[in-house]
Scaffold this motif. Sequence first.
Motif, PDB file in Angstrom:
ATOM      1  N   ALA A  81       0.628  -0.996  -0.285  1.00 33.20           N
ATOM      2  CA  ALA A  81       0.111   0.627   0.216  1.00 33.20           C
ATOM      3  C   ALA A  81       1.071   1.179  -0.062  1.00 33.20           C
ATOM      4  O   ALA A  81       0.789   1.494  -0.351  1.00 33.20           O
ATOM      5  N   ARG A  82       2.174   1.179   0.324  1.00 32.83           N
ATOM      6  CA  ARG A  82       2.978   2.418   0.501  1.00 32.83           C
ATOM      7  C   ARG A  82       3.348   3.118  -0.974  1.00 32.83           C
ATOM      8  O   ARG A  82       4.142   3.461  -1.371  1.00 32.83           O
ATOM      9  N   VAL A  83       2.990   2.217  -2.029  1.00 37.41           N
ATOM     10  CA  VAL A  83       3.821   1.992  -2.764  1.00 37.41           C
ATOM     11  C   VAL A  83       2.775   2.476  -4.248  1.00 37.41           C
ATOM     12  O   VAL A  83       2.067   2.337  -4.579  1.00 37.41           O
ATOM     13  N   LEU A  84       2.851   3.947  -4.487  1.00 33.41           N
ATOM     14  CA  LEU A  84       1.831   4.566  -5.100  1.00 33.41           C
ATOM     15  C   LEU A  84       1.862   4.773  -6.745  1.00 33.41           C
ATOM     16  O   LEU A  84       0.595   4.217  -7.463  1.00 33.41           O
TER      17      LEU A  84
ATOM     18  N   ASP B 141       5.133   7.670  -1.355  1.00 34.38           N
ATOM     19  CA  ASP B 141       5.673   8.810   0.175  1.00 34.38           C
ATOM     20  C   ASP B 141       6.703   9.006   0.666  1.00 34.38           C
ATOM     21  O   ASP B 141       7.978   7.797   0.597  1.00 34.38           O
ATOM     22  N   ARG B 142       7.500   9.978   1.475  1.00 32.91           N
ATOM     23  CA  ARG B 142       8.091   9.741   2.483  1.00 32.91           C
ATOM     24  C   ARG B 142       8.354   8.800   3.388  1.00 32.91           C
ATOM     25  O   ARG B 142       7.241   9.255   4.464  1.00 32.91           O
ATOM     26  N   VAL B 143       8.650   7.470   3.251  1.00 30.82           N
ATOM     27  CA  VAL B 143       7.774   6.608   4.246  1.00 30.82           C
ATOM     28  C   VAL B 143       9.415   5.668   4.681  1.00 30.82           C
ATOM     29  O   VAL B 143      10.823   6.382   4.067  1.00 30.82           O
TER      30      VAL B 143
ATOM     31  N   ARG C 265      -2.401   4.508  -7.600  1.00 29.77           N
ATOM     32  CA  ARG C 265      -1.532   3.274  -6.996  1.00 29.77           C
ATOM     33  C   ARG C 265      -1.030   2.566  -8.141  1.00 29.77           C
ATOM     34  O   ARG C 265      -1.890   2.648  -9.016  1.00 29.77           O
ATOM     35  N   ALA C 266      -0.269   1.529  -7.849  1.00 28.11           N
ATOM     36  CA  ALA C 266       0.198   0.852  -8.905  1.00 28.11           C
ATOM     37  C   ALA C 266      -0.712  -0.276  -8.961  1.00 28.11           C
ATOM     38  O   ALA C 266      -1.337  -1.226  -8.275  1.00 28.11           O
ATOM     39  N   PRO C 267      -0.731  -1.166  -9.950  1.00 24.47           N
ATOM     40  CA  PRO C 267      -1.912  -2.202 -10.672  1.00 24.47           C
ATOM     41  C   PRO C 267      -1.273  -2.983  -9.947  1.00 24.47           C
ATOM     42  O   PRO C 267      -0.244  -3.654  -9.483  1.00 24.47           O
TER      43      PRO C 267
ATOM     44  N   VAL D  30      10.084  -1.136   4.473  1.00 26.30           N
ATOM     45  CA  VAL D  30       9.155  -1.335   3.242  1.00 26.30           C
ATOM     46  C   VAL D  30       9.891  -2.484   2.849  1.00 26.30           C
ATOM     47  O   VAL D  30       9.829  -3.496   2.158  1.00 26.30           O
ATOM     48  N   GLU D  31      11.844  -2.434   2.454  1.00 27.70           N
ATOM     49  CA  GLU D  31      12.683  -3.361   2.246  1.00 27.70           C
ATOM     50  C   GLU D  31      12.674  -4.472   2.649  1.00 27.70           C
ATOM     51  O   GLU D  31      12.496  -5.530   2.654  1.00 27.70           O
ATOM     52  N   ALA D  32      12.542  -4.564   4.644  1.00 27.90           N
ATOM     53  CA  ALA D  32      12.329  -5.865   4.848  1.00 27.90           C
ATOM     54  C   ALA D  32      10.794  -6.346   4.764  1.00 27.90           C
ATOM     55  O   ALA D  32      11.477  -7.489   4.358  1.00 27.90           O
ATOM     56  N   ASP D  33      10.057  -5.146   4.583  1.00 34.17           N
ATOM     57  CA  ASP D  33       8.808  -6.372   3.805  1.00 34.17           C
ATOM     58  C   ASP D  33       8.774  -7.198   2.770  1.00 34.17           C
ATOM     59  O   ASP D  33       8.645  -7.522   2.419  1.00 34.17           O
TER      60      ASP D  33
END
Length: 296
Positions: free
Chosen positions: A232-235, A249-251, A294-296, A256-259
């Motif tokens: 969900a963090r990938v726009l 976004d600036r997250v 949002r990414a497809p 993100v990498e670990a997940d």
Amino acid sequence: MLAVDGVSLRVHAGEVVALIGPDGAGKSTTMRLLCGVLRADEGEIRLAGLDLRTDLEAARGKVGYLPQRFSLYGELTVEENLRFLAEVRGLPRQDWRSRSTEILEFVDLADVADRRAEALSGGMRQKLGLAAALVHRPGILILDEPTGGVDPVTRQLFWQLIIRLLRDGVGVLVSTPYMDEAARCSRLAFMDRGRIVLEGAPTDLRDRMKWQIVEIVGDPLPGLRKLASQDARVLDLQRFGDRLHLRLDRVDLPSVEADLRARAAQAGVRLTSLRPIPAGLEDVFLAQLQPESRAP
């Protein structure tokens, strides 16, 4: 729907401004309006200080225009095309002969002056189109995707010619689908749905990018794309050759990498690398087109 809506744009002597945008954004229509090929419903267009509404012919004499499609006469030779256009522009015989020789040497077509235009390669036709646009020594040059469909070497040579014109004080407005060409320009104006929605120098536009771009490499790439698109963090994400660019976004990037690495390991997908990178012009304009997608 308006083809061109409230566009405000200036091109100064000795600078090149690029019009960038998706197909149907209004780039070619804007250029035709500037050349006087189309008439604007309202607004003001000035070329070298001349109002296009009241001084149309004088203003046209200040501009050279290279359309997207080759529009010269295939049955005429290179030199005959230039002679015809020079005479249409009102150049006297003693002037157009010397000018034709000068301009053909400038675009490197002197050796094929007697060849019919229909027998020229795509790159040579574009050079002839440029020569035709320059035959009357305009101070303003409008180029609609001048390097479309030509090989990379010809593209480089064409831009070398443009740079030489800038040194002579010619103002250039160019549309291009190539971001490496856009990066050479003094300023970029990004059009979408008939409006200019973003304008500035290439470096400024990259610096103003408010999102974070992350490059990931792995195998198989379709599998990696699917995993990234589920976050969900990938726009948005785009493929660039053998890698993906994620817009976030600036997250918290380590999170993100670990997940992503954990889910890739579970799915049998190899994630080789993940790293933040500076935004390229492609990233800037794709983000402008789909700011909150949002990414497809």
